[in-house]
Every structure is written in structure tokens, then in C-alpha cells.
Design an enzyme around this catalytic site. Structure first.
Site, PDB file in Angstrom:
ATOM      1  N   HIS A  51       1.123  -1.282  -0.094  1.00 44.54           N
ATOM      2  CA  HIS A  51      -0.012  -0.124   0.055  1.00 44.54           C
ATOM      3  C   HIS A  51       0.871   1.186   0.092  1.00 44.54           C
ATOM      4  CE1 HIS A  51      -2.362  -2.914   2.304  1.00 44.54           C
ATOM      5  NE2 HIS A  51      -3.484  -2.364   2.037  1.00 44.54           N
ATOM      6  N   ASP A  90       2.290   2.027   3.093  1.00 41.56           N
ATOM      7  CA  ASP A  90       3.296   1.032   3.900  1.00 41.56           C
ATOM      8  C   ASP A  90       4.670   1.631   3.558  1.00 41.56           C
ATOM      9  OD1 ASP A  90       1.288  -0.555   4.103  1.00 41.56           O
ATOM     10  OD2 ASP A  90       1.731  -1.775   2.085  1.00 41.56           O
TER      11      ASP A  90
HETATM   12  C1  XLS Z   1      -7.534  -6.608   4.584  1.00 35.81           C
HETATM   13  C2  XLS Z   1      -6.879  -6.740   3.198  1.00 35.81           C
HETATM   14  C3  XLS Z   1      -5.895  -6.022   2.581  1.00 35.81           C
HETATM   15  C4  XLS Z   1      -5.641  -5.994   1.372  1.00 35.81           C
HETATM   16  C5  XLS Z   1      -4.894  -4.815   0.645  1.00 35.81           C
HETATM   17  O1  XLS Z   1      -8.349  -7.247   5.177  1.00 35.81           O
HETATM   18  O2  XLS Z   1      -6.814  -8.194   2.960  1.00 35.81           O
HETATM   19  O3  XLS Z   1      -4.703  -6.391   3.374  1.00 35.81           O
HETATM   20  O4  XLS Z   1      -5.322  -7.375   0.906  1.00 35.81           O
HETATM   21  O5  XLS Z   1      -5.681  -3.740   1.006  1.00 35.81           O
END
Ligand code: XLS
Ligand code: NI
Ligand code: NI
Length: 437
Positions: free
Chosen positions: A99, A102
């Protein structure tokens, strides 16, 4: 500068007792015409691996990482990039997913946040060039910040919609810059808590508008990655709009977006929706929308998204079975959207967790390949549905008959005897393949 004492992880085979070695994941071994590395396309999740510190609703950090030992947030972000690539190199992980939030700390303004992203993206690009590690997908975090309290694309506040669009625009640009093969939409806050204050019709129309703008913008900048939607039924909102594959497909088709999106199926989200992981992959496969996978597993005793590393060979076998039947991954891969438990706070635990996950999928891949090569279930299913390949069944499938002809047929012939579904026998054979192949 090295952040990990753990040496590079190598394949040692199933007899090895070394916890820091692969027992089943042998990257160069060929399975169904491709190497395991090509079949699995493993990816590291940047967030769970490099920003999760062990916090839970009852307590704070338990993980004090060597790469986090600086107060300066940009220095920390750069150290994380180096640690992440050292980790992926040692783990032989060929891809990463991220993301925007991140990789670079948010600043007070959008402009400054974007400038920070550019600085870190340049560092990531250097590390990608040095190591050959690639980007499987990028995404934006349009759920964590307080402005997204009522959603992003489905917010009641139009200025928040605009801000989310701006964030997505930038995240698409940096995903393109990093050569990302996909771009993911997980609607973190796209859902609702109560219908007493929610205009679901407008919210869903707006979500479609946002996705349509993303499709337009991809054309504008020449981003050719695959768009993926990641279904999840609940968490953080009580009711998430992208509940499961079926709901996402209905949504995409209603708004004419079906040609531009595939799905990113997460195991723990499937089980939260009361489906098996295999069910969700199967629904994607038969509808031609299997894009990528978030590899993890939930805990049957806990009702939330625990994002644990996958260690259940039964589930990974059936998942790889659907993926192989679909022809294997093209742009997608197996992204470990998984985090170590709060008590597994040492750096070594990251290696052990990824080894466990990669070995479990590698084993699942081999079992699934054997099941497919031997046509275990395919032959059984072919016989089970044989009545649709001749006589009246063939006429039904080919559209040659309607109610009148079928009534005439039923009046004359009645029905033939049903045969057993043989579920227990098939489960017995599946066990045998898991234990012996
Ligand atoms: C959350 C999601 C997230 C997505 C990406 O539950 O799995 O991690 O994979 O935003
Ligand atoms: Ni996920
Ligand atoms: Ni999840």
C-alpha cells in the site's frame, strides 16, 4: 548493512530437520511444465512483514525491529526498504505487494505525502534493479486515516471521495513506475454499519464511478496492469459491499465494469463469508475472473480476519487445484497477506513463517498437479454428468428443447436411477494423494 542474522534459505528436501530450509519448495523443480517459482509466484506483503509491530486491540507493540531504530520517519522508511529486499532475497521471494501508506509516512498535506512517496519509490527501484525482485501489485490505503471514517468511494462526504480518487491516482502512478503487474482495490471502509443512515444506492453508484475513473486513468497513463477487486464480507464495517465473488460479479456486471476487473481472492476472507477458499477460487475460475490470491488462513475458533500464515495442506491443495485448472497464474501470484502471531516477535519468526507458508503451498501444488495429471476428480465428474452428452441431456445443453418437449419426454420415459455421489470415497482418495504424492 545487514538486518538479519539468518542465512539465505535453501531447499533441503523433506528429510531435512533444519527449520531454516525449504522441505518442499524447490524453486527450479518443474511441476506441470513450469518451475515451482513460476507456478507459485510468491509475494511478500510489505504491510504485515515490515510495518506490523504486534499491536492488537488489547496491547501495543511487541516487535522492536532493527530497521525501525530511528526517530526520523523517512530514514525509517528507507531502512525498511533495505530490510525488505534483504529479507526477500534471503527468502527467494520474487515479488512484493504494497500500500502507498506502507512504504512512506503520510505528511500533513497530500502534496508532501506524494513527494515522500517519490523519494521512497526511487529507493525501491534501485533495490529492484539490484535484486531482480518485482512488484506483483500496489494499492492505496483509503481506510486507515480518520477522514475515511464513513468510507472512501462510498463516503457520504464528496470531498472525501475526491481525496480518495487523488490517492488512488498517485498509487496507480507509482505502481506503474514500479512495473506492478496488478493494481488492487480492497474496499476497507466501503460498507456500512446501519441502514438507518445509509443511502446504499448512491454509495454503490459512487463506488462504480470511482472504479470507472480508475479505468479511464489507466488508459490515460498507459498502465496495463490488471485491476483486481478483493472481496471481504465484514471487517472493518459490519457489512462490506464487496462481500464475496458473487457480490462483486453482480456489482461489476450491473455497472458494465466486468471487462476491466478480475478478483484477488483471500483465503481468510472466503471463510469469513462462510465459503471455503476453494469455493471462491472456483467461482472466479468458472467466470473467468481469477486474478490473484492473498495467501493466508483464518482460525476456525476465532470469527475475525486473523491473517495467519497458511499451514493447512488440505486447503492449499484444493486452492492450487483450482488455480492449475484455470491454467495457472499469468499476472497474479500468491501474496502472503499473512502476519506472524503477536508472540512470534523475533526476526527469525518472519523467516520461519514464510518458510511454512511457501512449503505448504509448494506441497499443495504438487498434490494438485498429481490429481490433475491422473484426472482423479475430472474423470469422476465426466461420468457423473454423462447424461448431458447424449439424448435428452444433449438436447437440453444445445438448446434444442423447451418445456413442451421436456414434458413429452418426461411423460414417456420418466427418470433413470440416480447414482451415488461417492463423497467419502473421493475424500479418501484426496487424503491418499495428500499423504502419498
Ligand atoms: C485486509 C485486506 C488487505 C488487502 C490490501 O483485510 O486483506 O490487506 O489485501 O488492502
Ligand atoms: Ni488481502
Ligand atoms: Ni485479510
Amino acid at each position: 548493512m545487514s538486518y538479519f542474522n539468518t542465512p539465505a534459505i535453501k531447499y533441503e528436501g523433506p528429510k531435512s530437520k533444519n527449520p531454516f530450509a525449504f522441505k518442499y519448495y524447490n524453486p527450479e523443480e518443474t511441476v506441470l511444465g513450469k518451475t515451482m517459482k513460476e507456478q507459485c509466484r510468491f509475494a511478500m506483503s510489505y504491510w504485515h512483514t515490515f510495518t506490523y509491530m504486534g499491536n492488537d486491540p488489547f496491547g501495543g507493540a511487541t516487535m522492536y525491529r532493527p530497521w525501525d531504530q530511528t526517530e526520523d520517519s523517512m530514514e525509517k522508511a528507507i531502512a525498511r526498504v533495505h530490510a525488505a529486499f534483504e529479507f526477500m532475497e534471503k527468502m527467494q521471494i520474487p515479488f512484493f505487494c504494497f500500500h502507498d501508506a506502507d512504504i512512506a509516512p503520510r505528511a500533513a498535506t497530500l502534496k508532501e505525502t506524494n513527494e515522500r512517496l517519490d523519494v521512497i519509490v526511487a529507493v525501491i527501484k534501485e533495490e529492484m534493479a539490484r535484486t531482480g525482485i518485482r512488484c506483483l501489485w500496489g494499492t492505496t490505503n483509503a481506510f486507515g486515516d480518520d477522514k475515511f471514517v464513513h468510507g472512501a468511494g462510498t463516503s457520504c462526504n464528496a470531498t472525501v471521495f475526491a481525496y480518495a480518487a487523488a490517492q488512488i491516482k498517485k498509487a496507480m502512478e507509482i505502481t506503474k513506475e514500479l512495473g506492478g503487474e496488478n493494481y488492487v482495490f480492497w474496499g476497507g471502509r466501503e460498507g456500512y454499519e446501519t441502514l438507518l443512515n445509509t443511502d446504499t444506492g448512491l454509495e454503490l453508484d459512487n463506488l462504480a464511478r470511482l472504479l470507472g475513473m480508475a479505468v479511464e486513468y489507466a488508459k490515460e497513463i498507459g498502465f496495463t496492469g490488471q485491476f483486481l477487486i478483493e472481496p471481504k464480507p465484514k471487517e472493518p464495517t459490519k457489512h462490506q459491499y464487496d462481500f464475496d465473488t458473487a457480490a462483486v460479479l453482480a456489482f461489476l456486471r450491473k455497472f458494465g465494469l466486468q471487462d476491466f476487473f478480475k478478483l484477488n481472492i483471500e483465503a481468510n476472507h472466503a471463510t469469513l463469508a462462510q465459503h471455503t477458499f476453494q469455493h471462491e477460487l472456483n467461482m472466479c475460475r468458472i467466470n473467468g475472473v481469477l486474478g490473484s490470491v492473498d495467501a493466508n488462513q483464518g482460525d476456525p475458533m476465532l470469527g475475525w480476519d486473523t491473517d495467519q500464515f497458511p499451514t493447512n495442506v488440505y486447503d492449499t491443495t484444493l486452492a492450487m487445484y483450482e488455480i492449475l485448472l484455470d491454467g495457472g497464474f499469468t499476472k497474479g501470484g500468491l501474496n502472503f497477506d499473512s502476519k506472524v502471531r503477536r508472540g512470534s516477535f523475533e526476526e527469525e519468526d518472519l523467516f520461519l513463517a514464510y518458510i511454512a507458508g511457501m512449503d505448504t503451498f509448494a506441497r499443495g501444488l504438487k498434490v494438485a498437479a498429481a490429481l490433475i495429471e491422473d484426472k482423479v476428480f475430472e474423470d469422476f465428474k465426466a461420468k457423473r454428468y454423462a447424461s448431458y452428452r447424449e439424448g435428452i441431456g444433449k438436447d437440453i445443453v444445445e438448446g434444442n428443447v423447451g418445456f413442451t418437449e421436456l414434458e413429452a419426454y418426461a411423460l414417456e420415459h420418466g427418470v433413470t436411477k440416480n447414482t451415488s455421489g461417492r463423497q467419502e470415497m473421493l475424500e479418501m482418495i484426496l487424503n491418499q494423494y495428500i499423504m502419498e504424492s
